[in-house]
Design a protein around this motif. Structure first.
Motif, mmCIF file in Angstrom:
data_model
loop_
_atom_site.group_PDB
_atom_site.id
_atom_site.type_symbol
_atom_site.label_atom_id
_atom_site.label_comp_id
_atom_site.label_asym_id
_atom_site.label_seq_id
_atom_site.Cartn_x
_atom_site.Cartn_y
_atom_site.Cartn_z
ATOM 1 N N TYR A 151 66.625 -45.525 24.666
ATOM 2 C CA TYR A 151 65.652 -45.415 23.592
ATOM 3 C C TYR A 151 65.196 -46.772 23.084
ATOM 4 C CZ TYR A 151 67.335 -40.595 23.263
ATOM 5 O OH TYR A 151 67.684 -39.300 23.537
ATOM 6 N N VAL A 152 63.924 -46.860 22.801
ATOM 7 C CA VAL A 152 63.420 -47.911 21.937
ATOM 8 C C VAL A 152 63.748 -47.479 20.508
ATOM 9 C CG1 VAL A 152 61.311 -48.931 21.023
ATOM 10 C CG2 VAL A 152 61.607 -48.669 23.496
ATOM 11 N N MET A 153 64.199 -48.402 19.717
ATOM 12 C CA MET A 153 64.669 -48.044 18.376
ATOM 13 C C MET A 153 63.816 -48.712 17.297
ATOM 14 S SD MET A 153 67.181 -46.045 18.978
ATOM 15 C CE MET A 153 67.962 -45.942 17.360
ATOM 16 N N VAL A 189 59.462 -50.958 9.450
ATOM 17 C CA VAL A 189 60.183 -52.187 9.130
ATOM 18 C C VAL A 189 60.330 -53.056 10.385
ATOM 19 C CG1 VAL A 189 62.355 -53.172 8.322
ATOM 20 C CG2 VAL A 189 61.442 -51.116 7.232
ATOM 21 N N ALA A 190 60.915 -52.480 11.440
ATOM 22 C CA ALA A 190 61.178 -53.268 12.640
ATOM 23 C C ALA A 190 61.415 -52.335 13.820
ATOM 24 C CB ALA A 190 62.378 -54.177 12.448
ATOM 25 N N THR A 191 61.218 -52.883 15.022
ATOM 26 C CA THR A 191 61.502 -52.144 16.241
ATOM 27 C C THR A 191 62.073 -53.094 17.280
ATOM 28 O OG1 THR A 191 60.564 -50.738 17.980
ATOM 29 C CG2 THR A 191 59.128 -52.428 17.076
ATOM 30 N N ILE A 192 62.833 -52.533 18.213
ATOM 31 C CA ILE A 192 63.485 -53.343 19.240
ATOM 32 C C ILE A 192 63.420 -52.614 20.571
ATOM 33 C CG2 ILE A 192 65.774 -52.380 18.711
ATOM 34 C CD1 ILE A 192 66.892 -55.240 19.246
ATOM 35 N N SER A 193 63.223 -53.389 21.636
ATOM 36 C CA SER A 193 63.138 -52.825 22.972
ATOM 37 C C SER A 193 64.513 -52.355 23.457
ATOM 38 C CB SER A 193 62.584 -53.867 23.938
ATOM 39 O OG SER A 193 63.466 -54.982 24.010
ATOM 40 N N ARG A 194 64.515 -51.673 24.573
ATOM 41 C CA ARG A 194 65.757 -51.114 25.099
ATOM 42 C C ARG A 194 66.791 -52.188 25.406
ATOM 43 N NH1 ARG A 194 61.571 -48.092 26.790
ATOM 44 N NH2 ARG A 194 61.716 -45.817 26.488
ATOM 45 N N SER A 195 66.358 -53.299 25.914
ATOM 46 C CA SER A 195 67.284 -54.387 26.252
ATOM 47 C C SER A 195 67.631 -55.253 25.056
ATOM 48 C CB SER A 195 66.659 -55.276 27.333
ATOM 49 O OG SER A 195 65.551 -55.979 26.793
ATOM 50 N N GLY A 196 66.824 -55.151 24.014
ATOM 51 C CA GLY A 196 67.004 -56.014 22.850
ATOM 52 C C GLY A 196 66.225 -57.309 22.952
ATOM 53 N N GLY A 197 65.511 -57.498 24.034
ATOM 54 C CA GLY A 197 64.819 -58.752 24.258
ATOM 55 C C GLY A 197 63.503 -58.903 23.524
ATOM 56 N N SER A 198 62.950 -57.791 23.050
ATOM 57 C CA SER A 198 61.675 -57.829 22.323
ATOM 58 C C SER A 198 61.820 -57.126 20.995
ATOM 59 C CB SER A 198 60.574 -57.154 23.142
ATOM 60 O OG SER A 198 60.357 -57.836 24.357
ATOM 61 N N ARG A 210 63.099 -62.592 7.254
ATOM 62 C CA ARG A 210 64.231 -62.221 6.395
ATOM 63 C C ARG A 210 65.134 -61.186 7.057
ATOM 64 N NH1 ARG A 210 63.368 -59.636 1.744
ATOM 65 N NH2 ARG A 210 61.430 -58.628 2.446
ATOM 66 N N PHE A 211 64.540 -60.293 7.814
ATOM 67 C CA PHE A 211 65.295 -59.227 8.461
ATOM 68 C C PHE A 211 65.390 -59.493 9.959
ATOM 69 C CE2 PHE A 211 64.262 -55.489 5.355
ATOM 70 C CZ PHE A 211 64.673 -56.274 4.285
ATOM 71 N N THR A 212 66.496 -59.039 10.547
ATOM 72 C CA THR A 212 66.675 -59.155 11.993
ATOM 73 C C THR A 212 67.199 -57.833 12.550
ATOM 74 O OG1 THR A 212 67.206 -61.514 11.808
ATOM 75 C CG2 THR A 212 67.805 -60.397 13.853
ATOM 76 N N ILE A 213 66.481 -57.286 13.502
ATOM 77 C CA ILE A 213 66.931 -56.071 14.182
ATOM 78 C C ILE A 213 67.639 -56.482 15.464
ATOM 79 C CG2 ILE A 213 64.715 -55.760 15.386
ATOM 80 C CD1 ILE A 213 65.161 -52.719 15.147
ATOM 81 N N SER A 214 68.727 -55.809 15.773
ATOM 82 C CA SER A 214 69.480 -56.101 16.988
ATOM 83 C C SER A 214 70.136 -54.811 17.463
ATOM 84 C CB SER A 214 70.527 -57.189 16.746
ATOM 85 O OG SER A 214 71.480 -56.759 15.787
ATOM 86 N N ARG A 215 70.695 -54.868 18.646
ATOM 87 C CA ARG A 215 71.364 -53.685 19.172
ATOM 88 C C ARG A 215 72.527 -54.085 20.059
ATOM 89 N NH1 ARG A 215 66.849 -50.407 21.916
ATOM 90 N NH2 ARG A 215 68.564 -48.990 22.453
#
Length: 125
Positions: free
Chosen positions: A31-33, A47-56, A66-71
């Protein structure tokens, strides 16, 4: 997939919180989250979104820097690190999963397939 957001709470302006979104039932790596939030009396906003690998990643202008999305796909968990919090960040925060997005998720909530229950974030001035 079932999603459960946690980590919300009450914090003073300038403080930090880290939200977690734990997935169960299916590996989160497919999933893209995304994270969205809804303040009282307002519509839910991206707010934010992240690719499946976390690279984008993509962020709303209001939280950029201020915010950082990660997985962590091994832990089936997505995070939202929130720093320099402001009273206007007060909202219920939701995580969401998009199975069909090509790289990163949409800024539109209608594109997401699964939603977790929200977690309340309150920032006092």
């Amino acid at each position: 997939v079932q999603l459960q957001a946690s980590g919300g709470g009450l914090v003073q302006a300038g403080g930090s919180l880290r939200l977690s979104c734990a997935a169960s039932g299916r590996t989160v790596s497919v999933y893209v989250m995304g994270w969205f939030r809804q303040a009282p009396g307002k519509e839910r906003e991206f707010v934010a979104t992240i690719s499946r690998s976390g690279g984008s990643t993509v962020y709303a202008d209001s939280v950029k820097g201020r915010f950082t999305i990660s997985r962590d796909n091994a832990k089936n968990t997505v995070y939202l690190q929130m720093n320099s919090l402001k009273p206007e960040d007060t909202a219920v925060y939701y995580c969401a999963a998009d199975l069909t997005a090509r790289v990163v998720g949409s800024t539109h909530q209608s594109e997401y397939d699964y939603w977790g229950r929200g977690t309340q974030v309150t920032v006092s001035s």
